[in-house]
Scaffold this motif. Structure first.
Motif, PDB file in Angstrom:
ATOM      1  N   LEU A 266      70.646  52.954  33.045  1.00 18.63           N
ATOM      2  CA  LEU A 266      70.926  51.977  31.998  1.00 18.63           C
ATOM      3  C   LEU A 266      71.229  50.600  32.578  1.00 18.63           C
TER       4      LEU A 266
ATOM      5  N   ASN B 145      82.534  52.035  21.565  1.00 16.22           N
ATOM      6  CA  ASN B 145      81.445  53.019  21.506  1.00 16.22           C
ATOM      7  C   ASN B 145      81.517  53.834  20.208  1.00 16.22           C
TER       8      ASN B 145
ATOM      9  N   HIS C   2      76.562  54.935  20.411  1.00 15.35           N
ATOM     10  CA  HIS C   2      76.154  54.947  21.825  1.00 15.35           C
ATOM     11  C   HIS C   2      75.117  53.865  22.127  1.00 15.35           C
ATOM     12  N   GLN C   3      74.258  53.584  21.171  1.00 16.75           N
ATOM     13  CA  GLN C   3      73.256  52.529  21.397  1.00 16.75           C
ATOM     14  C   GLN C   3      73.948  51.179  21.587  1.00 16.75           C
ATOM     15  N   GLY C   4      74.925  50.894  20.759  1.00 21.12           N
ATOM     16  CA  GLY C   4      75.691  49.644  20.902  1.00 21.12           C
ATOM     17  C   GLY C   4      76.464  49.621  22.202  1.00 21.12           C
TER      18      GLY C   4
ATOM     19  N   ASN D  92      75.646  51.181  24.935  1.00 24.02           N
ATOM     20  CA  ASN D  92      74.660  50.974  26.008  1.00 24.02           C
ATOM     21  C   ASN D  92      74.303  49.504  26.159  1.00 24.02           C
ATOM     22  N   ILE D  93      74.126  48.829  25.040  1.00 26.57           N
ATOM     23  CA  ILE D  93      73.808  47.394  25.079  1.00 26.57           C
ATOM     24  C   ILE D  93      74.962  46.626  25.725  1.00 26.57           C
TER      25      ILE D  93
END
Length: 174
Positions: free
Chosen positions: A105, A148, A153-155, A157-158
Motif C-alpha cells: 500500500l 479507520n 478500510h479504503q479511507g 488506506n488512502i
C-alpha cells in the motif's frame, strides 16, 4: 565396397580405360554424411592396405570433427540460454526481495525490513565506537483506528498512503 549409383556408373563408363576409384564414407553417428572419392586420371594403381587404413582413419577423424563441431554449437546455444535464464532469475530474485521487504500500500519498507536494517545499523554504530550518529524515527498516527472505523478500510488506506508519501518526500533514500 559400396554399391554405385547410376550416375556414378555413367561417369565411370565415360572413361576410355579403367582407372582406380577409391571412395570412403565419412560417418557421423554411424550415418554416412559424405564421402572422400579418389580416382586416378591415368593408369590404375593399387592402393596398399596401410594407405587404405590411413584414409579410413582420416574419414573417421572427419566424422569425429563434425560431431565435435555440432557438440560445440549445442554447448554454445545452451550456454547462451543459461545466461538468459540466469539474468531472468536475478530479476525475479530482485522482484521477490522487493515484494518481501516493501509494503504494497504505502510502498515503504515493511516492519521485517525495519528490524533487519535496525540490527545492521546498531552493529555498525557499535563497530564505529560512537564516531557516527544513529537516529531512529518511529511514526504513529494518533486515533487511526477511530479514523479507520469511521471512514472504512479504503479511507484508512488512502490516509496511510498519503502519510507515507509525505514522509518519503521529506527523507533521504537511505
Amino acid at each position: 565396397h559400396l554399391p554405385m549409383s547410376s550416375k556414378d556408373l555413367a561417369v565411370c563408363s565415360s572413361f576410355e580405360k579403367p582407372r582406380t576409384f577409391f571412395d570412403v564414407p565419412i560417418r557421423y553417428r554411424d550415418r554416412p554424411v559424405g564421402v572422400i572419392l579418389m580416382t586416378t586420371v591415368d593408369d590404375p594403381i593399387l592402393i596398399p592396405e596401410a594407405q587404405r587404413e590411413y584414409i579410413e582413419l582420416l574419414c573417421s577423424f572427419l566424422g569425429t570433427a563434425l560431431f565435435n563441431a555440432q557438440l560445440f554449437e549445442t554447448v554454445e546455444e545452451q550456454a547462451s540460454e543459461i545466461s538468459v535464464l540466469n539474468e531472468r532469475l536475478e530479476e525475479k530474485v530482485e522482484e521477490l526481495n522487493i515484494l518481501a521487504t516493501t509494503d504494497k500500500l504505502t510502498k515503504l519498507k515493511n516492519f521485517s525490513y525495519f528490524q533487519e536494517e535496525l540490527g545492521k545499523r546498531i552493529n555498525e554504530y557499535k563497530r564505529c565506537k560512537g564516531d557516527s550518529e544513529l537516529s531512529i524515527v518511529i511514526v504513529d498516527i494518533d486515533h487511526f483506528k477511530r479514523f479507520n472505523d469511521t471512514y472504512g478500510h479504503q479511507g484508512g488506506n488512502i490516509a496511510l498512503f498519503e502519510v507515507a508519501k509525505r514522509i518519503a518526500k521529506e527523507t533521504r533514500e537511505m
